[in-house]
Design a protein around this motif. Structure first.
Motif, short mmCIF file in Angstrom:
data_model
loop_
_atom_site.label_atom_id
_atom_site.label_comp_id
_atom_site.label_asym_id
_atom_site.label_seq_id
_atom_site.Cartn_x
_atom_site.Cartn_y
_atom_site.Cartn_z
N LEU A 139 -4.37 2.56 -10.26
CA LEU A 139 -5.06 3.71 -10.85
C LEU A 139 -4.87 3.62 -12.36
O LEU A 139 -3.94 4.17 -12.94
CB LEU A 139 -4.46 5.02 -10.31
CG LEU A 139 -4.31 5.12 -8.79
CD1 LEU A 139 -3.71 6.48 -8.42
CD2 LEU A 139 -5.65 4.92 -8.09
N SER A 140 -5.75 2.90 -13.01
CA SER A 140 -5.58 2.59 -14.43
C SER A 140 -5.65 3.84 -15.31
O SER A 140 -6.63 4.58 -15.26
CB SER A 140 -6.64 1.59 -14.88
OG SER A 140 -6.56 0.39 -14.16
N ILE A 166 -4.55 9.57 -4.79
CA ILE A 166 -3.64 9.08 -3.75
C ILE A 166 -4.00 9.69 -2.40
O ILE A 166 -4.10 9.00 -1.38
CB ILE A 166 -2.18 9.42 -4.12
CG1 ILE A 166 -1.76 8.62 -5.35
CG2 ILE A 166 -1.25 9.13 -2.94
CD1 ILE A 166 -0.46 9.10 -5.97
N ARG A 167 -4.18 11.00 -2.38
CA ARG A 167 -4.51 11.69 -1.13
C ARG A 167 -5.82 11.17 -0.53
O ARG A 167 -5.91 10.90 0.67
CB ARG A 167 -4.59 13.21 -1.37
CG ARG A 167 -5.03 14.01 -0.14
CD ARG A 167 -5.02 15.50 -0.43
NE ARG A 167 -3.67 16.01 -0.50
CZ ARG A 167 -2.95 16.38 0.56
NH1 ARG A 167 -3.47 16.27 1.79
NH2 ARG A 167 -1.74 16.85 0.42
N ALA A 168 -6.83 11.02 -1.39
CA ALA A 168 -8.12 10.54 -0.91
C ALA A 168 -8.01 9.14 -0.31
O ALA A 168 -8.57 8.86 0.76
CB ALA A 168 -9.14 10.55 -2.05
N ALA A 169 -7.26 8.26 -0.98
CA ALA A 169 -7.10 6.89 -0.47
C ALA A 169 -6.40 6.89 0.88
O ALA A 169 -6.83 6.19 1.81
CB ALA A 169 -6.31 6.06 -1.48
N GLU A 205 -3.64 1.69 3.54
CA GLU A 205 -2.22 1.53 3.87
C GLU A 205 -1.48 0.66 2.86
O GLU A 205 -0.27 0.44 3.00
CB GLU A 205 -2.07 0.93 5.27
CG GLU A 205 -2.63 1.82 6.37
CD GLU A 205 -2.47 1.22 7.75
OE1 GLU A 205 -2.05 0.03 7.84
OE2 GLU A 205 -2.74 1.92 8.75
N GLY A 206 -2.18 0.17 1.84
CA GLY A 206 -1.54 -0.71 0.86
C GLY A 206 -0.75 0.06 -0.19
O GLY A 206 -0.54 1.27 -0.10
N LEU A 207 -0.31 -0.67 -1.20
CA LEU A 207 0.45 -0.08 -2.30
C LEU A 207 -0.48 0.55 -3.33
O LEU A 207 -1.62 0.11 -3.49
CB LEU A 207 1.31 -1.16 -2.96
CG LEU A 207 2.37 -1.82 -2.09
CD1 LEU A 207 2.90 -3.07 -2.76
CD2 LEU A 207 3.52 -0.84 -1.80
N ILE A 208 0.02 1.57 -4.04
CA ILE A 208 -0.73 2.21 -5.12
C ILE A 208 0.17 2.28 -6.34
O ILE A 208 1.36 2.63 -6.23
CB ILE A 208 -1.18 3.64 -4.73
CG1 ILE A 208 -1.96 3.63 -3.41
CG2 ILE A 208 -2.05 4.25 -5.84
CD1 ILE A 208 -2.38 5.02 -2.93
N SER A 209 -0.36 1.93 -7.51
CA SER A 209 0.46 1.95 -8.72
C SER A 209 -0.34 2.38 -9.93
O SER A 209 -1.58 2.44 -9.90
CB SER A 209 1.08 0.56 -8.98
OG SER A 209 0.10 -0.33 -9.50
N THR A 210 0.37 2.66 -11.01
CA THR A 210 -0.24 2.95 -12.31
C THR A 210 0.74 2.58 -13.41
O THR A 210 1.95 2.52 -13.17
CB THR A 210 -0.65 4.42 -12.46
OG1 THR A 210 -1.32 4.61 -13.70
CG2 THR A 210 0.57 5.33 -12.43
N GLU A 211 0.21 2.31 -14.62
CA GLU A 211 1.08 2.02 -15.75
C GLU A 211 1.30 3.24 -16.63
O GLU A 211 1.92 3.12 -17.70
CB GLU A 211 0.50 0.88 -16.60
CG GLU A 211 0.61 -0.48 -15.95
CD GLU A 211 -0.55 -0.79 -15.02
OE1 GLU A 211 -1.71 -0.79 -15.46
OE2 GLU A 211 -0.28 -1.01 -13.83
N ILE A 242 3.93 3.86 -7.18
CA ILE A 242 4.70 3.18 -8.22
C ILE A 242 4.13 3.51 -9.60
O ILE A 242 2.92 3.41 -9.81
CB ILE A 242 4.68 1.66 -7.98
CG1 ILE A 242 5.35 1.33 -6.65
CG2 ILE A 242 5.36 0.90 -9.12
CD1 ILE A 242 5.03 -0.06 -6.14
N SER A 243 5.01 3.89 -10.52
CA SER A 243 4.55 4.22 -11.88
C SER A 243 5.65 3.89 -12.88
O SER A 243 6.82 3.72 -12.52
CB SER A 243 4.20 5.71 -11.99
OG SER A 243 5.34 6.52 -11.80
N VAL A 244 5.26 3.81 -14.15
CA VAL A 244 6.25 3.66 -15.21
C VAL A 244 6.98 4.99 -15.35
O VAL A 244 6.36 6.04 -15.40
CB VAL A 244 5.58 3.27 -16.53
CG1 VAL A 244 6.60 3.24 -17.67
CG2 VAL A 244 4.90 1.91 -16.41
N GLY A 245 8.30 4.91 -15.42
CA GLY A 245 9.08 6.14 -15.48
C GLY A 245 9.69 6.37 -16.84
O GLY A 245 9.39 5.67 -17.82
N GLY A 246 10.56 7.36 -16.91
CA GLY A 246 11.29 7.61 -18.14
C GLY A 246 12.29 6.51 -18.40
O GLY A 246 12.72 5.81 -17.49
N ALA A 247 12.69 6.36 -19.67
CA ALA A 247 13.52 5.23 -20.07
C ALA A 247 14.99 5.43 -19.77
O ALA A 247 15.86 5.19 -20.61
CB ALA A 247 13.32 4.97 -21.57
#
Length: 400
Positions: free
Chosen positions: A236-237, A248-251, A257-263, A283-288
């Motif tokens: 999800l760019s 996410i819910r729609a997918a 059933e695969g993985l979902i991520s964003t930067e 999966i997403s970039v989190g806090g440092a």
């Protein structure tokens, strides 16, 4: 008699002034401090509000903490930190107005904007008025010569994306990848960078041209053809926090059933409220920061932030850094208080203890590999996986 009355009057006024300062939580010593204004221009309303709100709250929490403990000593003077804020509503025109306001108020250091268009739009104003600004936006042109006034405040998507895809390829068997993005410059730019990274890793790209309008609320028509291609990873760019749970819910409801991520960084509470269990594994970039590497000072920051605002956003683990870098760089070269050219000189050799990480971690400026000059804050690259209402650390990396 007159002298006695004058003396009594002075005593009464002094007592009133002391009481007034006490009511504001300001000691007499603090009242004698100078004021250092640090600005914020960014989004605190609309679908992307979580990004800017995290900025503002981090700055306000840290400033209140520093002021409470006597202020900040820079050179021969001590300063109270005053955070000046402006909501640009994710509108480049308003971002320009916000930066102009900062210039009018004599602010030389500004955190934000949070998106590409806004960060690019304010560049002429910042450069013309001697303002160093710290965007959370990724266009390389902002940080490469001849530009020199913008400093990237976080990990860019073209730095985190390759790391995420490589990890998932090696650890989760990802071979096929699909991208979907809002039809706006930020997400489209991040998608293009993601596509390049995926190609470099030898991943099969099964979809990369699907887009949606940012005010979309039913994503089923957008995702139906993508889900049919059965990618191992759906990216999800540049997704805004308010849209992520809907996508996410729609997918998942379509049977993906695969993985979902964003930067882009996300908000665990928004994911929980909007997607519930469907968001598990996102999966997403989190806090440092992570519990394993967080210092006691970082833990106290979280406690103070939560007490101040009633909740905490994991992204503030990253957003706490900008104000700290500004202050510590000014400490290293007090001449930079009113002269950003001095600030720039200091950046190349700057180093200071990192108060938010355990051990001997340092604050320093990086970005030479990505931009050809040090125009990025060195913060840990934390990649998270969402599970049952909270983020869990997937891995931690770094950039130079």
């Amino acid at each position: 008699m007159i002298n006695r009355r004058s003396t009594l009057k002075s005593m009464v006024l002094g007592a009133v002034s002391t009481l007034a300062l006490a009511a504001l939580g300001i000691s007499s010593a603090q009242a004698e401090n100078k004021e250092l204004k640090i600005g914020f221009v960014g989004v605190t309303s609309g679908p992307a509000a979580a990004w800017g709100t995290s900025n503002v709250r981090s700055m306000q929490t840290r400033a209140a903490w520093l002021n409470e403990t006597g202020g900040v000593k820079i050179g021969n003077d001590t300063y109270n930190i005053n955070i000046v804020t402006f909501d640009d509503q994710k509108d480049p025109k308003r971002a320009i107005a916000g930066m102009e306001k900062m210039a009018q108020e004599g602010v030389h250091y500004v955190v934000g904007p949070n998106v590409d268009d806004g960060a690019a739009a304010v560049r002429p104003v910042a450069e013309a008025n001697g303002i160093i600004y710290f965007p959370y936006a990724f266009p390389k042109a902002l940080y490469q010569k001849p530009a020199s006034n913008a400093v990237l405040g976080m990990i860019a998507n073209y730095q985190s994306g390759p790391a995420i895809y490589k990890y998932l390829k090696e650890n989760k068997g990802v071979k096929k990848i699909a991208f979907v993005a809002a039809n706006e410059s930020d997400p489209l730019s991040q998608r293009d960078s993601g596509v390049e990274a995926a190609k470099a890793l030898g991943l099969e790209i099964v979809a990369q041209n699907d887009t949606y309008q940012n005010d979309t609320r039913d994503f089923t028509p957008v995702l139906t053809p993508i889900v049919a291609l059965k990618p191992d990873l759906l990216v999800l760019s540049g997704v805004a926090p308010a849209n992520a749970p809907l996508l996410i819910r729609a997918a998942r409801e379509l049977g993906y059933e695969g993985l979902i991520s964003t930067e882009t960084a996300q908000d665990a509470k928004v994911l929980e409220e909007g997607a519930g269990e469907y968001a598990n594994g996102f999966i997403s970039v989190g806090g440092a920061s992570t519990p394993e590497i967080a210092s006691d000072e970082m833990k106290e920051f979280v406690t103070r932030y939560t007490k101040m605002f009633g909740e905490y956003n994991d992204e503030s683990n990253t957003k706490v850094y900008a104000l700290e870098y500004i202050i510590d760089t000014l400490k290293a070269n007090p001449a930079a208080i009113n002269d950003v050219a001095e600030f720039k000189k200091t950046m190349d050799s700057f180093s200071a203890p990192n108060p938010f990480l355990k051990g001997d971690a340092k604050l320093s400026y990086v970005g030479t590999t990505s931009f050809g000059q040090k125009r990025q804050l060195s913060v840990p690259m934390v990649v998270n996986e969402y599970k049952d209402g909270a983020f869990q650390t997937l891995f931690v990396g770094s950039v130079d």
